[in-house]
Enzyme design. Sequence first.
Site, PDB file in Angstrom:
ATOM      1  N   GLU A   1      83.920  68.994  13.290  1.00 45.44           N
ATOM      2  CA  GLU A   1      83.596  67.584  13.467  1.00 45.44           C
ATOM      3  C   GLU A   1      84.057  66.775  12.245  1.00 45.44           C
ATOM      4  OE1 GLU A   1      79.262  67.528  14.536  1.00 45.44           O
ATOM      5  OE2 GLU A   1      79.599  69.690  14.433  1.00 45.44           O
TER       6      GLU A   1
ATOM      7  N   HIS B   1      72.711  62.682  15.173  1.00 47.67           N
ATOM      8  CA  HIS B   1      73.688  62.211  16.167  1.00 47.67           C
ATOM      9  C   HIS B   1      73.224  60.948  16.898  1.00 47.67           C
ATOM     10  CE1 HIS B   1      76.038  65.600  15.203  1.00 47.67           C
ATOM     11  NE2 HIS B   1      75.501  66.469  16.040  1.00 47.67           N
TER      12      HIS B   1
ATOM     13  N   HIS C   1      82.490  66.135  19.301  1.00 47.18           N
ATOM     14  CA  HIS C   1      81.654  67.333  19.130  1.00 47.18           C
ATOM     15  C   HIS C   1      82.057  68.432  20.119  1.00 47.18           C
ATOM     16  CE1 HIS C   1      78.270  69.715  17.902  1.00 47.18           C
ATOM     17  NE2 HIS C   1      77.662  68.718  17.284  1.00 47.18           N
TER      18      HIS C   1
END
Length: 379
Positions: A343, A134, A205
């Site tokens: 996601e 991420h 998210h």
Amino acid sequence: MKNYFLSAGIAACILASCTQKPETQLTLSGLNPTKFQTEVNNAQTNLYTLKNKAGMEVCITNFGGRIVSIMVPDKNGNMQDVVLGFDSIADYINVPSDFGASIGRYANRINQGRIVLDGDTIQLPQNNFGHCLHGGPKGWQYQVYNANPIDGTTLELTRISPDGDENFPGNVTAKVTYKLTEDNAIDIKYSATTDKKTVINMTNHSYFNLSGNPAKAATDHILYVNADNYTPVDSTFMTTGEILPVKDTPMDFTTPKAVGQDINNYDFIQLKNGNGYDHNWVLNTNGDITKLAAKLTSPETGITLEVYTNEPGIQVYSGNFLDGTVTGKKGIVYNQRASVCLETQHYPDSPNKPEWPSVILEPGQTYNSECIFKFGVEK
């Protein structure tokens, strides 16, 4: 230039005063906006409230571009908050999490944090089992987006990411636009440009629990994923490079089933490797945003969530690493599998998989991605 930004800022403040509740008034979800007002890295954070005529409410903070709450009606007409999160900016700052965040520059994992662009090897942070997850430990979920409230249903967030941000190349200007529609959908549009060849893969998210009570596990939720294949992972959660069929495996959600039906079948190595579901599904939708990519339903409340996207993949994460150490909104402790994340994305480690859909962004190009979270009710 200074005058332009000053005028834009004044206009934004005037518009915000028209579209936002007084800062001392609680939101429908019970949030106190004053608890979201501070400065992070010399940038102002706030809470922004979107509402439609149907009464749905979405609260977003520009810290990490995070969805903080989503209030939707259940089968009895009662409003439920269906996402996990915190009720103050202090917790978002002090408790590392991805709750509700606009992830960038690169959602999901990059193997060993290494990418090669035009023959040059670039080393990114290694913050998850040796991989870059991420965007690294200082990814965009921990940065302040510039907020522009367009109207009472639309919020535009902008992030200017400098060249070398977490060692990613290129000065990148990224935008995330949240639009709450009249049919109870959150339409999220992402765009980005760069002045140097780079990689980008953005997503939202949010951790969904459609029962409205995240004290209960979301494993009873019924999940459908429009995907005949998925990308398996090794014991470090990294994609192996394979694309395998879901048929006759616990990964098959082409027929809707409870998230928890097979989740503890660790005889199936992928569930052991993922500690449950933490995998990318290869969507059958071929980038057609009008086709249903996934659907999640709470049998308790009847609340449904349909996901539409132009992305080739969707990561389904069943909250496996929630462990009861985090206390969220309303003092609720978040235990394992208290949620399901959906996601929309390009596949993990795509920079190192040239045969997969490309995540490379060149100067002169514009990255565009879209995800629609549409809520409904089944009685």
